[in-house]
Enzyme design. Structure first.
Site, short mmCIF file in Angstrom:
data_model
loop_
_atom_site.label_atom_id
_atom_site.label_comp_id
_atom_site.label_asym_id
_atom_site.label_seq_id
_atom_site.Cartn_x
_atom_site.Cartn_y
_atom_site.Cartn_z
N ASP A 71 8.46 -8.70 -38.84
CA ASP A 71 7.93 -7.68 -39.75
C ASP A 71 6.55 -7.23 -39.26
OD1 ASP A 71 6.26 -9.79 -40.50
OD2 ASP A 71 7.58 -10.36 -42.15
N ASP A 73 2.61 -6.10 -40.36
CA ASP A 73 1.55 -6.01 -41.37
C ASP A 73 0.51 -5.02 -40.86
OD1 ASP A 73 2.76 -8.02 -42.88
OD2 ASP A 73 1.79 -9.58 -41.69
N ASP A 160 -6.74 -16.98 -39.75
CA ASP A 160 -6.70 -18.41 -39.45
C ASP A 160 -6.90 -18.74 -37.96
OD1 ASP A 160 -4.19 -17.28 -39.07
OD2 ASP A 160 -3.11 -18.67 -40.37
P1 ATP Z 1 4.96 -14.86 -39.37
O1 ATP Z 1 5.59 -14.57 -38.08
O2 ATP Z 1 5.34 -16.14 -39.93
O3 ATP Z 1 5.04 -13.74 -40.38
P2 ATP Z 1 2.18 -14.22 -39.43
O4 ATP Z 1 1.08 -14.59 -38.51
O5 ATP Z 1 2.49 -12.78 -39.58
O6 ATP Z 1 3.43 -15.05 -38.99
P3 ATP Z 1 1.78 -14.24 -42.25
O7 ATP Z 1 1.89 -15.38 -43.18
O8 ATP Z 1 2.74 -13.12 -42.37
O9 ATP Z 1 1.84 -14.87 -40.81
O10 ATP Z 1 0.31 -13.69 -42.34
C1 ATP Z 1 -0.12 -12.51 -41.71
C2 ATP Z 1 -1.53 -12.70 -41.14
O11 ATP Z 1 -2.44 -12.97 -42.21
C3 ATP Z 1 -1.66 -13.88 -40.18
O12 ATP Z 1 -1.35 -13.51 -38.87
C4 ATP Z 1 -3.12 -14.24 -40.34
O13 ATP Z 1 -3.92 -13.37 -39.58
C5 ATP Z 1 -3.39 -13.95 -41.80
N1 ATP Z 1 -3.19 -15.16 -42.64
C6 ATP Z 1 -2.07 -15.52 -43.28
N2 ATP Z 1 -2.23 -16.67 -43.95
C7 ATP Z 1 -3.49 -17.03 -43.74
C8 ATP Z 1 -4.28 -18.14 -44.17
N3 ATP Z 1 -3.77 -19.07 -44.94
N4 ATP Z 1 -5.58 -18.18 -43.75
C9 ATP Z 1 -6.10 -17.22 -42.97
N5 ATP Z 1 -5.40 -16.18 -42.52
C10 ATP Z 1 -4.12 -16.07 -42.90
MG MG Z 2 3.93 -11.88 -40.96
#
Ligand code: ATP
Ligand code: MG
Length: 457
Positions: A71, A73, A160
Site C-alpha cells: 500500500d 502512504d 521509527d
Molecule cells: P508495512 O509494510 O508493514 O505497511 P510500513 O513501514 O508502511 O510497513 P506502517 O505501519 O504502515 O508501516 O507505517 C507507515 C510509516 O509510519 C512507517 O514507515 C513509519 O515511518 C511510520 N510509523 C509507523 N508506526 C510507527 C511507530 N510506532 N513509530 C514511529 N513511526 C511509525
Molecule cells: Mg504501510
C-alpha cells in the site's frame, strides 16, 4: 535555546536542523509509474493546491528493495482538515494519530500530516503549522496522543527507523533521505532514529516492529537499536491489547512469520507478548504444528493466496485446546461437550491476554469442532461433513495435524481420496460402523441429554 532543547530530547545529541540528501532517479531508479494511481493522484492534487506531498514510509522502502509495495502512504504539510477539504471522498480518522483516508474507486491512501516533536507543548509554533494539539504520555513515557504538526524534517525524525523515513516526490521522481535510510538498506541494517531506548519507551510496539522489519526485509538490527530491547521488553505489557494484536497480526501475516518468531525468541520478546506461543513452543508436538502452520501461512502469502487469521489463531492454540480437552474428559465428561468446555477455557484466556477479537472466535471454534468429525467415516456422516461450508479450511487444518504427527496420516489421505472419488467409490470407501445400531442410538440420546452442545456428527 529551543533547538538545543529539541536536540537533547530527540537524540541525546546537539540538534542540527536536518537537511535531506536528495537522491535523483538516475541513482535510485524508482520511476513514478511504480507508484499506485491513487497515491499519484493524491500527491498531484495536494501539490497543485500548494502543499508539499510525498509518498512515504514502507512503500518507498519496499521500492528501493525492489519489491512491490502493498500500500501507499502519503505525507503532507496540509492539516487533516485541509486534506479533507481537497478530496470529496475522504474522511478523518484516528485519535492517537489523526490521519485522512482518501478513496479513489476501491483504492485507499492514508494521508498523514507532517508531525513535529511530540515531547512538549513548547513545540507550539515551531513547525510551519504550529501545534494544533498536544501530545500526552503515560507514566512510562508511552505516547497516548500525538497530534503535533511539524515540518518535513521533524516528521522524518519522528518516524521509527531510518529505512522508514524516506520520502518520494512523484512529480520530481526524487527520494528525500534525512537519516541515511538508503545507505542502511544497502548495507542491510535496521537503525532506529534517535535514542533507541527512549523511542521504545515512547512506543514499546517499536520493539516488535524492529523484529518484523528485520525479518521481512532481511536486515540485521544495528547494535545500539538492539541493545535496549531485552531490558525494555516488559513495557509491552502496558500496550493496549488491541494494538498489540494488530501488530502481532502484521507480524504473523508478513509472509515471514517463521523468521519473525525465531527472531522474537532471539530478542527475548516472545514471553508475555504471545502467551500462546509461550506455552505451545514448550511442547514438542505443539512446536512442530505451530511452525508448520506459520510456514504454510508464509507460503500462501508469498504466493498471493488469501489467508484467514482465524485459521492461523486456531492453529496456534490447537494444542492448548487438545490439552484442555484431555483434562475435561478425565472428569468423565463425554468427548463433544468436553471439547466445547475446553475451547471456552482456551478462548477465555486468549481473548483476555492476546485480545483475539471475538469476531475470530466463532470461526476458530468451528474449525476445532470439525476435527473429531473427520474420524467418523461411516454412514452419512462423511457426506454431511463434505458439504459443510467450512469443509475446505477444516480439511487443511486436518492435513496440518497429520503432517505434524499429531494424528495418523492415513486419515488425511483417506479424506483426500474421498473428496476426489465418484459416488460409487465413495460408498466403497466408507468404514464399517462398529457396535450394534440400537446401542449407538441410545448412547447418542444420552449424550445430547448431558449437553446442549450440538452433536459432532
Ligand atoms: P508495512 O509494510 O508493514 O505497511 P510500513 O513501514 O508502511 O510497513 P506502517 O505501519 O504502515 O508501516 O507505517 C507507515 C510509516 O509510519 C512507517 O514507515 C513509519 O515511518 C511510520 N510509523 C509507523 N508506526 C510507527 C511507530 N510506532 N513509530 C514511529 N513511526 C511509525
Ligand atoms: Mg504501510
Amino acid at each position: 535555546m529551543i533547538t538545543k532543547f529539541f536536540g537533547r530530547v530527540f537524540s541525546g545529541r546537539m540538534f542540527k536542523p536536518a537537511k535531506p540528501r536528495i537522491i535523483a532517479v538516475s541513482e535510485h531508479g524508482i520511476t513514478r509509474d511504480r507508484i499506485g494511481t491513487c497515491a499519484l493522484r493524491t500527491c498531484e492534487t495536494l501539490q497543485q493546491a500548494g502543499f508539499a506531498a510525498f509518498v512515504v514510509g514502507g512503500a518507498v522502502r519496499d521500492l528501493i528493495l525492489g519489491r512491490d509495495p502493498k500500500d501507499f502512504d502519503v505525507a503532507t504539510d496540509a492539516t487533516p482538515e485541509e486534506v479533507r477539504g481537497l478530496f470529496r471522498r475522504s474522511r478523518v480518522i484516528g485519535r492517537r494519530f489523526k490521519i485522512v483516508h482518501v478513496l479513489c474507486g476501491r483504492d485507499m491512501v492514508e494521508v498523514s500530516t507532517f508531525r513535529g516533536p511530540a515531547e512538549t507543548e513548547k513545540a507550539a509554533g515551531k513547525g510551519k503549522l504550529g501545534a494544533k494539539d498536544t501530545s500526552v504520555e503515560d507514566e512510562h513515557g508511552r505516547l497516548l496522543r500525538d497530534n503535533v504538526w511539524g515540518d518535513q524534517s521533524q516528521d522524518a525524525t519522528r518516524r521509527d527507523f531510518t529505512i522508514n523515513a524516506l520520502f518520494y516526490d512523484p512529480a520530481k521522481e526524487q527520494v528525500w533521505d534525512y537519516h541515511g535510510g538508503v545507505a542502511d538498506l544497502k548495507h542491510r541494517r535496521l537503525r532506529m532514529i534517535g535514542d533507541p531506548a527512549q523511542r521504545y519507551r515512547e512506543d514499546p510496539v517499536r520493539m516488535l516492529r524492529a523484529v518484523r522489519f528485520a525479518a521481512a526485509c532481511n536486515l540485521e538490527i544495528d547494535t545500539a537499536t538492539r541493545k535496549p530491547i531485552k531490558a525494555l521488553a516488559e513495557l509491552l505489557t502496558n500496550v493496549p491489547p488491541s494494538r498489540l494484536f494488530d501488530e502481532m497480526l502484521k507480524l504473523l501475516l508478513s509472509g515471514h512469520a517463521v523468521e519473525c518468531v525465531k527472531r522474537l525468541r532471539k530478542e527475548g520478546l516472545h514471553h508475555g507478548v504471545l502467551p500462546l506461543l509461550d506455552v505451545i513452543l514448550e511442547q514438542p508436538l505443539g512446536e512442530r504444528f505451530v511452525m508448520l502452520a506459520l510456514r504454510n501461512t508464509d507460503a500462501r502469502i508469498l504466493a498471493d493466496k488469501p489467508i484467514s487469521p482465524a485459521f492461523l489463531f486456531a492453529a496456534l492454540s490447537w494444542h492448548e485446546v487438545l490439552a484442555a480437552w484431555k483434562k475435561v474428559q478425565a472428569r468423565n465428561v463425554p468427548p463433544v461437550p468436553a471439547l466445547y468446555e475446553a475451547m471456552d477455557q482456551v478462548l477465555d484466556v486468549q481473548t483476555e491476554q492476546l485480545a483475539i477479537p471475538r469476531r475470530y472466535t466463532s470461526d476458530m471454534k468451528e474449525l476445532w469442532v470439525m476435527q473429531p468429525r473427520f474420524e467418523q467415516r461411516a454412514g452419512q456422516r462423511p457426506f454431511r461433513l463434505l458439504e459443510h461450508p467450512r469443509f475446505r479450511a477444516a480439511y487443511d487444518f486436518l492435513l496440518l495435524r497429520c503432517e505434524s504427527g499429531e494424528t495418523d496420516t492415513a486419515l488425511g489421505e483417506w479424506w483426500t481420496r474421498f473428496q476426489d472419488a465418484d459416488a460409487d467409490a465413495r460408498t466403497d470407501m466408507l468404514v464399517a460402523d462398529s457396535g450394534p445400531a440400537k446401542k449407538r442410538r441410545k448412547r447418542r440420546r444420552r449424550k445430547s441429554a448431558a449437553s446442549p452442545a450440538p452433536s459432532a456428527d
